[in-house]
Write a protein that holds these residues in place. Structure first.
Motif: not given
Lengths: 205, 205
Positions: A108, A123, A126-127, A130, B169, B171, B174-175
């Motif tokens: 992180f 990615q 990370t998606l 979320f 960053e 970050k 995304i999406a």
DNA sequence: ACCTGAACACCGTTCAAGT
DNA sequence: ACCTGAACACCGTTCAAGT
């Protein structure tokens, strides 16, 4: 020397990734080096550039393993009620930061050189993280449109991240100790209390 | 060569700090080096160890300048109502991150080696930042005891920090794109809405 | 006293050459 | 084809020696 085919390419990758995680867990992210990884698995630094593009590529693969572990831990909470699930997920996020601070930092707090693009396979993880949060937010408030849930999920989870970052770095202990768990609980409780209520009224200020 | 007394010790420190800020602002934190700083001001790397303990010491002094600027910007908001003040302060935090991403990163993403202690003169600035937030929280809810205000201020500001970190960053993109300003507004609005209400009831779950 | 120059112990990365 | 060995261009830090 040239020890031919003693390990397959896939094995070398696995060995190197494990070495990265072992070195970082023990010595911290700033002590990691290509040379140490190579020595750890009994090869030459140059070899690693046959199996990985560069050090950052290797780090990303090591981080994927950590991230998969976190995702599994967080997924275990999806059976709970939305509010409890989010509290538990935040707890797991902080727990990882406390149990494996160095590996957590590698994930992180690692920055790509000059904001280079993170590859798609990374990615995607990370998606997923979320999406786990977003799913619970959506359950909490079925009336909200996707964009509102999207924004709220990112707001809440970025906040959880901020608390965890400062906790790991011990930047919160200045001027009186703080309980990070209490901070996470306060954040989630209060944010959700107002957000879920307003979402019924359609107010998203 | 030994150019005697061309600059005083204090002048050398000021020159070096300015050089750090110029190099980082242009090239980013990872491109900073003792050698580059020395070259930038026309001295030898070794000289810098006469005026600073090490590179981290020099970085901390450069960060203090950035931090003082941020504190000034945030202090300008103290005349507003508590909720507006906090929104404006968070906006300033994000604004700095956007205007000077590299200098912001040097301050907020720089880690001391192996969690070494940050000196008192530096910690004092971080503390001032938290106090600014704490003051507004206290104004919002006079009934709460100091410990509750302390916890809530740190919770809210760590969250603002988290949103800013991920924004700098990139970050969060995304999406689906996100609006960081909207995230900060959502965070502060909803957290304060529930926190201020509960504080009247004395409930701090 | 102030600063240099050169060294020491490291880095990430590349690539001709060996097996 | 697989991996080495040596090089290249960098690092932070130290310190005897020069002025």
């Amino acid at each position: 020397m040239a020890r031919r085919n003693e390990h397959s390419k896939a094995q070398l990758r696995t060995l190197a990734i494990a070495a990265v995680r072992a070195i970082v867990a023990e010595q911290g992210p700033d002590k990691l080096s290509v040379r140490k990884v190579a020595e750890h698995i009994g090869y030459t630094p140059g070899m690693l550039y046959h199996v990985f593009a560069c050090l950052d590529d290797l780090i990303l693969h090591a981080n994927a393993v950590t991230l998969d572990g976190l995702l599994q831990r967080m997924q275990a909470a999806t059976a709970l009620s939305p509010a409890e699930a989010l509290q538990t997920m935040a707890g797991q996020y902080l727990a990882l930061a406390r149990e494996e601070p160095h590996l957590w930092q590698l994930v992180f707090m690692h920055r790509m050189p000059q904001a280079a693009a993170v590859p798609a396979w990374y990615q995607q993880r990370t998606l997923q993280l979320f999406v786990l949060v977003e799913d619970q937010m959506a359950r909490l408030s079925a009336q909200q449109d996707a964009a509102a849930v999207h924004l709220a999920a990112r707001t809440l989870w970025s906040s959880v991240h901020g608390i965890s970052v400062l906790a790991v770095e011990n930047k919160l202990s200045i001027a009186g100790d703080v309980d990070e768990t209490a901070m996470l609980q306060s954040l989630i409780h209060h944010y959700l209390a107002s957000w879920a209520r307003n979402s019924v009224n359609g107010d998203d200020a």
